[in-house]
Every structure is written in C-alpha cells, then in structure tokens.
Design a protein around this motif. Structure first.
Motif, PDB file in Angstrom:
ATOM      1  N   ALA A 333       0.840  -1.211   0.000  1.00 51.84           N
ATOM      2  CA  ALA A 333       0.000   0.000   0.000  1.00 51.84           C
ATOM      3  C   ALA A 333       0.872   1.259   0.000  1.00 51.84           C
ATOM      4  CB  ALA A 333      -0.928  -0.005   1.208  1.00 51.84           C
ATOM      5  N   ASP A 334       1.911   1.266   0.843  1.00 49.22           N
ATOM      6  CA  ASP A 334       2.811   2.431   0.870  1.00 49.22           C
ATOM      7  C   ASP A 334       3.434   2.669  -0.498  1.00 49.22           C
ATOM      8  OD1 ASP A 334       2.295   2.575   3.523  1.00 49.22           O
ATOM      9  OD2 ASP A 334       4.239   1.780   4.188  1.00 49.22           O
ATOM     10  N   CYS A 335       3.915   1.573  -1.118  1.00 50.92           N
ATOM     11  CA  CYS A 335       4.610   1.716  -2.406  1.00 50.92           C
ATOM     12  C   CYS A 335       3.628   2.097  -3.508  1.00 50.92           C
ATOM     13  CB  CYS A 335       5.349   0.436  -2.775  1.00 50.92           C
ATOM     14  SG  CYS A 335       6.698   0.085  -1.652  1.00 50.92           S
ATOM     15  N   ASN A 336       2.397   1.615  -3.428  1.00 49.67           N
ATOM     16  CA  ASN A 336       1.372   2.044  -4.398  1.00 49.67           C
ATOM     17  C   ASN A 336       1.280   3.561  -4.400  1.00 49.67           C
ATOM     18  OD1 ASN A 336       0.400  -0.291  -5.595  1.00 49.67           O
ATOM     19  ND2 ASN A 336      -1.222  -0.610  -4.075  1.00 49.67           N
ATOM     20  N   ILE A 337       1.200   4.115  -3.203  1.00 47.92           N
ATOM     21  CA  ILE A 337       1.055   5.567  -3.103  1.00 47.92           C
ATOM     22  C   ILE A 337       2.304   6.258  -3.647  1.00 47.92           C
ATOM     23  CG2 ILE A 337       0.900   7.490  -1.471  1.00 47.92           C
ATOM     24  CD1 ILE A 337      -0.799   5.651   0.306  1.00 47.92           C
ATOM     25  N   LYS A 338       3.458   5.717  -3.267  1.00 46.92           N
ATOM     26  CA  LYS A 338       4.702   6.363  -3.658  1.00 46.92           C
ATOM     27  C   LYS A 338       4.929   6.319  -5.169  1.00 46.92           C
ATOM     28  CE  LYS A 338       9.209   5.548  -2.175  1.00 46.92           C
ATOM     29  NZ  LYS A 338      10.057   4.787  -1.260  1.00 46.92           N
ATOM     30  N   THR A 339       4.539   5.204  -5.811  1.00 44.44           N
ATOM     31  CA  THR A 339       4.872   5.044  -7.224  1.00 44.44           C
ATOM     32  C   THR A 339       3.684   5.274  -8.145  1.00 44.44           C
ATOM     33  OG1 THR A 339       4.340   2.696  -7.137  1.00 44.44           O
ATOM     34  CG2 THR A 339       6.617   3.296  -6.674  1.00 44.44           C
ATOM     35  N   GLY A 340       2.510   5.512  -7.572  1.00 36.38           N
ATOM     36  CA  GLY A 340       1.331   5.723  -8.404  1.00 36.38           C
ATOM     37  C   GLY A 340       0.797   4.432  -9.022  1.00 36.38           C
ATOM     38  N   ASN A 342      -1.131   0.517  -8.667  1.00 34.49           N
ATOM     39  CA  ASN A 342      -2.340   0.119  -7.966  1.00 34.49           C
ATOM     40  C   ASN A 342      -2.426  -1.402  -7.846  1.00 34.49           C
ATOM     41  OD1 ASN A 342      -4.787   0.248  -6.719  1.00 34.49           O
ATOM     42  ND2 ASN A 342      -5.945   0.470  -8.631  1.00 34.49           N
TER      43      ASN A 342
END
Ligand SMILES: Nc1ncnc2c1ncn2[C@@H]1O[C@H](COP(=O)(O)OP(=O)(O)OP(=O)(O)O)[C@@H](O)[C@H]1O
Ligand SMILES: [Mg+2]
Length: 460
Positions: A333-340, A342
């Motif tokens: 979830a953190d990396c989804n936000i960081k890298t855009g 999903n």
C-alpha cells in the motif's frame, strides 16, 4: 491563509490605527478594548492568534494578569506589550512571564512592525516544531511496529510498558534490518521526552578519530582545524535521547570516556576545562552479540552493564514469518502511493515464495524487494517474476561475480528478461543512461528508447 493578530487597546483611536496598519501588512486583525472582550473572543470565536499586541493597563485590569492566565491556552503565541513611559517593573514582569518584548508608547510604526515580524517568526517556528513533533508522534506510535506474531506482540507490550518508565539507558539488539531504528523512534516519541531532541550517531559510519569530537564536542583551538566551539551530540541531545547505533564499533578508549560521561552525566569538551552537564537518555543498538564482545575483551564489561539495564532483543524475520501477512500488504500500500501503481492482489505463489525465504536482510530487505516489485508491475497483480530471491533454486547456475541471474523456468518472457537486464545495468550505473549503455555496449539512443519502452526510472 493570513496569520491572525489580536490587538487589545482601550484607546480606540490608537487601536484602529494599528489595525489599519497591520491589515495592510497582510495580517488578519481583531481589535478589542478590554480583557473581558479578549477572553470572549478567544473562547467563543475559536481564533488562534499567533501574536497578541496588548496595552499594559486596560480598563478592567492589568494585561499581565491576563497573560499569566491565558498562556496555558495559547502556548505557541507570542505577546508584545505597549507600555506607558517608565513602567519598568511591569516590563520586567512581562519578560519574566514569557512575553516576546515590550515597546514604549508612543511608538513608531516601523519599529513596532519590526518587533511584530520577529515575534511572528518565533511563533511560526514554535508551531512548526510542535506540528512536526505531533506528526512523529503519530508516525512512531506503537502501531508503527507492525506484525501479528507472538514475538512481535511481546515486543509491542514491552515498548508500551517502557513508554511510561523514565529509563536512563537501554540496549537494543537484533540483526540488520530487524527494526532497531524504528523501535528507538517509538521509544523516544512515546515517552516523556517526545518533544525533546532525538539525536543519532552511527558509530560504524564515522572514522574512529572523529567519533570522540562528534560525541563530546570541542573548544576552539582544541586541534588544528577547530576554529569555533562545537557542541557535541551528547550536548545536542540534552533533555532528550541519544541513539548510539552500532555501539559495538566504539573502540575501548572511547568506551571508557563514554562510561564516565554516562555515569556522571557530565564531561568536558575536547580541549575544554569546564564540565558540561547533560541530562540524556541513551539507547544503544547493536547487530552483534555484545556479550560475546565482552567475553573476548573487545567491549568493556562495566559499560555493558551500565547500558544494558534494559535489554530488548528483536528477533529476525525468519523466526516470525506470520508478520509477513501484515507487513507485505502495508508495504504494498505504501509503495502504491509512492509510485502511483495500484497493486490489488497478491497471488498464492508469491506468498509461498515469501514465506519460504529466510530473509537475511530482514524487514529492510522485504521492503526493498516489495518496492522493486511494485515499481516494475504492469498491472494490478503483484508480479512474482520480480521477487528474484537469490539461492531460490539451488541447481541454478550460480551467477558469475558481475553477471546476473535470469531464470529459464518460463517465469520470465524475453521482454521481461530485457527489462531485468536494463534495470540491473541502470542500478549499477546509478540510473545514468550513458553509464548503463556502456555496460551493455549499446548506444545512448538505443538505451534511452528501451528504458522509456519499459517505463524505467533513469537520469541523463
Ligand atoms: N515491525 C515493523 N513494522 C513495520 N516496519 C518495520 C518493522 N520493522 C522494521 N520496519 C521497517 O524496516 C526498515 C528497517 O528497519 P530499521 O532501519 O529500524 O532496522 P535496523 O535494525 O535499524 O537495521 P540496521 O541494523 O541495518 O541499522 C525501516 O524502514 C523500518 O521502518
Ligand atoms: Mg538502523
């Protein structure tokens, strides 16, 4: 948003003139003529002025009594007082109560404005600091230590208990990447020193001969190059916590000096004569077995006993693999936000691989691998092919020293392999396209085309 300024002045003419002037300086100004109206305004209208500019003698009382009583509710506001000629005692009391300054009436607006600007800067800085502290507070609460395993639960319980005890020193041990830094932050930000400094020193990262001056500071002229007095980290951590990471790397001589400083809570700066007193809580971390070092004579026994009043051991990830079920979704979830990206599903085959690996780099390694996978994913499914655990397949040809391992078991398409190779070349060239092109004996243009084709991050 404009900052708000509260003016308390019973001479209506002066009050209005000040209001007009400060509105022009982009302040959001409220004016009242007595203490009662000021109290009402503060409590009923929920205004939070960063600055209060007040006359000293008001029809319903002395403004200093008001300051004394209102300060609690406005801990991060500054006060400036307008005083009549010669009221020295009031001015002294004002400063003692924590007022920013006072200015004699009649005052020039330019001078007053300078004072106001200075006070506003101070109030803004206080608010920023307070905000950062509360963010850290949320970020490093007990819940930041994620994991459902019994071992992790025990660790959380222990940290919870310690938050209420003013310990003087403590040792955290654990392999690399198990969360020693995180546990330190949790301890600091959940304890009574949360709003005080947390100062870190990695004893392995600094050359031995500089460690002493980093820790204790020095006076001007203590050695060639010491131009000005320098406050050491122990001094900077005063009233707060000092985190001595990799304490096992301190040499014996410095261990002795540290022990003395810790026991007496005072020391001399290098080249200094006067004692500097400090009040610090020490958290020391080590990824080695310190007791072993004590036995082999590399670590002083007395220092060990002094520091390890409390011991916290963080077990390696391989001993608490159930934690993966909480850590992995959170990191994804953190990396989804960081890298855009999903990523929504993690296939069973991925879980199997994650749960059968032994994680020598522990949670840091897990985080890095997940970051890579999320970054390289091209749909909403966690891409198993990017896990790329070393030694996953014992029969696989061992990669040559500077080669890379590419599985030929059908898990990677030719396209994927190209992507792996280019990504690896970029990694080794610090994301520099020209450097990566050289490694692959390709032209820069070809390389740039392929990097863009695979949506990889790069620098020119
Ligand atoms: N239980 C946990 N829950 C969530 N995140 C964790 C947990 N444990 C560690 N992490 C994260 O893993 C990373 C590595 O942790 P940390 O830097 O604290 O390890 P360390 O033990 O200090 O490593 P080293 O010995 O290499 O300094 C950090 O990003 C940290 O926030
Ligand atoms: Mg660390």
């Amino acid at each position: 948003m404009k900052d708000s300024l509260l003016i308390i002045e019973d001479e209506a003419l002066l009050g209005n003139e000040l209001a007009r002037f400060f509105r022009k300086q982009r302040w959001d100004v409220s004016v009242v003529t007595d203490i009662k109206s000021a109290q009402q305004l503060l409590s009923e209208q929920d205004i939070d002025p960063i600055l209060i500019l007040s006359d000293m003698n008001l029809p319903d009382g002395n403004a200093l009594d008001f300051l004394e009583q209102a300060k609690r509710g406005l801990p991060h506001s500054e006060w400036i007082f307008l005083t009549g000629y010669g009221s020295v005692t009031d001015s002294v009391r004002a400063l003692r109560l924590g007022a920013y300054d006072f200015i004699e009436k009649p005052c020039e607006l330019d001078r007053l404005n300078m004072l106001v600007e200075g006070a506003a800067r101070s109030a803004r800085a206080q608010r920023r600091l307070q905000q950062e502290t509360s963010q850290h507070f949320n970020r490093y609460g007990l819940d930041a230590l994620v994991g459902r395993s019994q071992k992790t639960k025990q660790l959380r319980d222990m940290l919870k208990q310690l938050a209420n005890v003013p310990f003087s020193s403590l040792v955290i041990s654990g392999e690399t990447g198990t969360g020693k830094g995180l546990v330190t932050r949790i301890l600091h930000y959940s304890g009574s020193r949360a709003s005080k400094p947390l100062v870190e020193l990695n004893c392995a990262a600094i050359p031995k001969d500089l460690l002493e001056s980093e820790l204790f500071g020095y006076e001007a002229g203590a050695f060639t190059g010491a131009k000005k007095r320098h406050r050491g980290l122990l001094e900077q951590a005063d009233t707060g916590t000092i985190f001595l990471d990799e304490i096992g790397e301190l040499d014996l001589d410095l261990q002795g000096k540290l022990l003395k400083a810790v026991e007496e809570l005072r020391f001399r700066r290098l080249g200094g004569e006067n004692m500097v007193e400090v009040d610090v809580q020490i958290i020391a971390a080590t990824n080695r077995d310190l007791l072993q070092k004590v036995k082999s004579g590399e670590f002083r026994q007395d220092l060990y006993h002094r520091l390890s009043v409390i011991n916290i051991h963080i077990p390696p990830l391989r001993e608490r693999l159930e934690d993966l079920r909480d850590l992995v979704p959170q990191f994804v979830a953190d990396c989804n936000i960081k890298t855009g990206k999903n990523i929504k599903t993690i296939p069973d085959s991925v879980w199997e691989q994650l749960e059968s690996y032994d994680w020598p780099g522990n949670i840091r390694q897990l985080h890095n691998i997940i970051e890579r996978c999320v970054l390289l994913a091209d749909n909403e499914v966690f891409p198993a092919q990017w896990l790329q655990f070393p030694n996953k397949n014992e029969d696989a040809p061992v990669a040559a020293n500077n080669g890379i391992y590419i599985p030929l078991d059908g898990s990677l398409s030719l396209q994927d392999m190209e992507k792996v190779i280019i990504q690896e070349a970029l990694n080794r060239a610090n994301n520099n396209v020209t450097g990566a092109a050289r490694l692959l004996r390709a032209t820069r243009e070809t390389m740039r085309y392929r990097v863009q084709k695979h949506h990889l991050k790069y620098e020119e």
